[in-house]
Design an enzyme around this catalytic site. Structure first.
Site, mmCIF file in Angstrom:
data_model
loop_
_atom_site.group_PDB
_atom_site.id
_atom_site.type_symbol
_atom_site.label_atom_id
_atom_site.label_comp_id
_atom_site.label_asym_id
_atom_site.label_seq_id
_atom_site.Cartn_x
_atom_site.Cartn_y
_atom_site.Cartn_z
ATOM 1 N N PRO A 187 0.080 14.690 2.079
ATOM 2 C CA PRO A 187 1.167 13.895 2.685
ATOM 3 C C PRO A 187 1.574 12.721 1.800
ATOM 4 O O PRO A 187 0.831 12.354 0.881
ATOM 5 C CB PRO A 187 0.546 13.403 3.998
ATOM 6 N N PRO A 188 2.732 12.138 2.052
ATOM 7 C CA PRO A 188 3.217 11.030 1.235
ATOM 8 C C PRO A 188 2.262 9.836 1.276
ATOM 9 O O PRO A 188 1.635 9.594 2.299
ATOM 10 C CB PRO A 188 4.550 10.641 1.889
ATOM 11 N N GLU A 408 -14.175 20.276 17.317
ATOM 12 C CA GLU A 408 -14.665 20.502 15.950
ATOM 13 C C GLU A 408 -16.195 20.479 15.906
ATOM 14 O O GLU A 408 -16.814 21.242 15.179
ATOM 15 C CB GLU A 408 -14.101 19.468 14.985
HETATM 16 P P1 ADP Z 1 1.996 9.759 -3.287
HETATM 17 O O1 ADP Z 1 2.423 10.079 -4.675
HETATM 18 O O2 ADP Z 1 0.904 10.653 -2.771
HETATM 19 O O3 ADP Z 1 3.132 9.660 -2.326
HETATM 20 P P2 ADP Z 1 1.397 7.261 -4.485
HETATM 21 O O4 ADP Z 1 0.463 7.640 -5.563
HETATM 22 O O5 ADP Z 1 2.813 7.056 -4.866
HETATM 23 O O6 ADP Z 1 1.328 8.301 -3.300
HETATM 24 O O7 ADP Z 1 0.825 5.970 -3.754
HETATM 25 C C1 ADP Z 1 1.558 4.790 -3.643
HETATM 26 C C2 ADP Z 1 0.660 3.587 -3.800
HETATM 27 O O8 ADP Z 1 -0.266 3.502 -2.728
HETATM 28 C C3 ADP Z 1 -0.195 3.650 -5.039
HETATM 29 O O9 ADP Z 1 0.478 3.126 -6.134
HETATM 30 C C4 ADP Z 1 -1.400 2.811 -4.650
HETATM 31 O O10 ADP Z 1 -1.137 1.443 -4.790
HETATM 32 C C5 ADP Z 1 -1.544 3.101 -3.185
HETATM 33 N N1 ADP Z 1 -2.483 4.210 -2.968
HETATM 34 C C6 ADP Z 1 -2.187 5.420 -2.432
HETATM 35 N N2 ADP Z 1 -3.281 6.195 -2.373
HETATM 36 C C7 ADP Z 1 -4.296 5.483 -2.898
HETATM 37 C C8 ADP Z 1 -5.682 5.747 -3.123
HETATM 38 N N3 ADP Z 1 -6.238 6.932 -2.790
HETATM 39 N N4 ADP Z 1 -6.440 4.785 -3.692
HETATM 40 C C9 ADP Z 1 -5.892 3.599 -4.026
HETATM 41 N N5 ADP Z 1 -4.600 3.292 -3.848
HETATM 42 C C10 ADP Z 1 -3.794 4.201 -3.286
HETATM 43 ZN ZN ZN Z 2 -10.772 25.218 16.393
#
Ligand code: ADP
Ligand code: ZN
Ligand code: MG
Length: 588
Positions: A187-188, A408
């Site tokens: 997910p985003p 679960e």
């Molecule tokens: P996606 O590409 O999955 O939509 P992004 O990599 O663009 O997500 O995440 C946006 C921002 O959110 C990152 O630049 C970071 O600051 C923060 N973030 C998201 N996931 C993480 C994570 N697993 N660990 C640390 N920071 C995260």
């Molecule tokens: Zn089930």
């Protein structure tokens, strides 16, 4: 002549990109701006694309850059300014937003002149259509794996890519087979882009970035030519990461009939051609991200293309705490702030939401004139971010969550007790896609054939969810429908294809339409069809009974597992076994 034109273009590019060549405004820190607002020193704020141009009382103008997305994400910000009788101007969205009108006119004049020159030099071929593609410059990102938290499994899976990028030849020499394409699915805001960048950062490799949406243009052929260009750029480096964000924008299944589908198909075909075209030893790894793997054209997922998928899911409690730790490293945290508590209060938050929370907290602290971020500010920031989260994600009631935990836990417990079951990998009650929770088993080795015992065990494990709902919640929910479907399917195969029922080793064919019928052509008499039905039913019910006995017997362990799930949201095989063992010894 051409050299001179190139020079002018270069100068212009610098002017456009930096915007500050003409600008006379001085940059100030955003927190200073907030203090100035607080102190009533601000007369006007012009909200531009990336920066705020601030006119102070007395006429002096300064510029400040808010955190990305801050203004649009904080509706209260503008109303607050208006409240203070500060004149708010919103500049039209444009790349030139950062500099003044006069400078823009000047640049326009420049542009016309340069355009005309290029036009004459290249006899009318202006390559400006192509160059809009947001191909990043191939710098090595400064982020590493330490900046990505809460997605340890995904990190483990992409470690190999780092090894490969560091020394492609050596990797090939020891027989490592490198996938050309890695698809990050999730997910985003879960850190897919971040993970891709950190792979390049870890390997000190250049990072080329493009977004699927950039390739989809209304002009035929532009997308395909951008793809070509991107891969040409990539092949210039000894090794590099070529990242394509939002792959689904180009990678949808072919054969639609919308206006733009022909263009998209061309682009997709070009992408496939390019991926097939470079050899694995060339050191280019294509990484793509999507949250809709289901709509991708199957051709993209074939061997030699995006044949490796890595799940990047929403973080659980532990994950959220780890992510908070990463993001609070750069801010002054008040002593005694417990990140675990914050993590507990933010179920359903993605990494991006958590990063946003820390940002908001820093801003709030600045606005309150505080130098540290304390619990109160963090709480306030959480509530602010929460609104966005709830609008986006499935809202789950507490009752559904409890039901899901027991459901679960039921699967997991049956799987951990029955000797023939595949080892338990992970149980989670973090929603993914349409499922509220997941119990994952991992086979110890690839299985090509299944024993009768194993299949019966599978049916019992599948029934575990429904049985748990009945025993512990006193009701049934529709959440078990997929389990029921799969169990029925297994039982049908056992009877009709594998000869594992008293009906003997015969093949019973089912007619199309998924219904049994007594059609002689299908080789089934009405009587046989009924007996097949009965046997299928017997197998499923036997699994149901097995599950019921196990869960009855392990009631205390069940409750403990479910409660632990409600608390930490996911358990791995070892953690689950520890709970079950604890109760097993106590019962005896
Ligand atoms: P996606 O590409 O999955 O939509 P992004 O990599 O663009 O997500 O995440 C946006 C921002 O959110 C990152 O630049 C970071 O600051 C923060 N973030 C998201 N996931 C993480 C994570 N697993 N660990 C640390 N920071 C995260
Ligand atoms: Zn089930
Ligand atoms: Mg992204």
């Amino acid at each position: 002549m051409f050299g001179a034109a190139a020079l002018v273009v270069l100068v212009l590019a610098i002017v456009l990109l930096r915007g500050s060549w003409f600008a006379t405004e001085r940059d100030i820190a955003f927190s200073d701006f907030l203090s100035a607002v607080e102190a009533g020193k601000v007369q006007q704020v012009a909200i531009g694309d990336q920066a705020l141009t601030v006119t102070l009382r007395g006429g002096r103008r300064v510029r400040t850059i808010p955190p990305t997305g801050y203004v649009s994400a904080s509706p209260a910000f503008v109303s607050d300014l208006v409240h203070r009788q500060i004149h708010v101007v919103v500049q039209p969205r444009s790349e030139a937003g950062a500099f003044s009108f006069g400078a823009m006119l000047l640049a326009l004049g420049f542009f016309a002149l340069v355009g005309f020159t290029i036009y004459r030099v290249t006899a009318g071929r202006i390559p400006s259509l192509e160059s809009r593609a947001r191909v990043a410059d191939g710098e090595t990102p400064a982020v590493t794996f330490a900046d990505v938290a809460g997605v340890d499994e995904a990190k483990d899976e992409v470690k190999e890519v780092v090894d490969f990028l560091r020394e492609p030849e050596k990797f090939a020499a020891i027989g490592g087979r490198m996938p050309k394409g890695v698809l990050l699915v999730g997910p985003p805001g879960t850190g897919k882009t971040l993970l891709a960048r950190s792979i390049a950062g870890e390997a000190s490799a250049p990072f080329l970035f493009a977004s699927g949406a950039d390739f989809v243009e209304m002009y035929a052929g532009v997308g395909a030519s951008r793809v070509r260009k991107l891969f040409r750029e990539a092949s210039k480096h000894k090794s590099c990461i070529l990242f394509i964000d939002e792959l689904d924008a180009v990678g949808r299944q072919r054969g639609g009939n919308s206006l733009s589908h022909e263009e998209r198909e061309q682009t997709l075909n070009q992408l496939l051609v390019e991926m097939d075209g470079f050899a694995a030893h060339q050191g280019v790894v294509v990484i793509a991200a999507t949250n809709r793997p289901d709509i991708l054209d199957p051709a993209l997922l074939r061997p030699g293309r995006f044949d490796r998928q890595v799940m990047v899911g929403c973080p659980d409690l532990k994950g959220r705490e780890a992510i908070l730790k990463v993001h609070t490293k750069k801010v002054p945290l008040a002593p005694g702030v417990d990140l675990r508590t914050i993590a507990r209060g933010t179920p359903g938050f993605s990494g991006a939401d958590l990063a946003n929370l820390v940002n908001e907290a820093a801003l709030l602290a600045a606005r309150h004139g505080s130098t540290v971020i304390d619990d109160r500010v963090l709480d306030e920031a959480r509530d602010k971010v929460l609104m966005g989260v709830e609008r986006r994600s499935m809202v789950i009631t507490e009752k559904e969550r409890v039901n899901c935990a027991y459901h679960e836990a039921g699967h997991a417990l049956v799987a951990s007790v029955l000797p023939n079951a595949d080892p338990l990998h992970k149980v989670t009650i973090i929603p993914r896609g349409r499922a509220l929770g997941v119990t994952m088993q991992l086979p110890e080795a690839d299985r090509h054939t299944h024993t009768k015992d194993f299949l019966e065990t599978q049916v019992a494990v599948l029934m575990g969810g429904r049985v748990a709902e009945e025993l512990f919640m006193g009701h049934m929910t529709s959440g078990a429908s997929n389990d029921i479907e799969r169990a029925t399917e297994i039982a049908q195969k056992m009877v009709c294809e594998y000869g594992m029922s008293p009906l003997g080793p015969l093949m019973f064919r089912k007619s199309a339409g998924n219904a049994w019928d007594g059609d002689r052509a299908a080789g089934l008499s009405e009587d046989t069809a009924r007996r097949v039905d009965d046997e299928v039913r017997t197998i499923v019910m036997r699994g149901y009974e097995t599950a019921r006995q196990i869960l009855q017997h392990h009631r205390p362990a069940m409750t403990a597992v479910a409660e632990q799930l409600l608390e930490v949201e996911s358990l791995d095989g070892g953690e689950l076994k520890a709970i079950v063992d604890r109760f097993a010894t106590r019962v005896n």
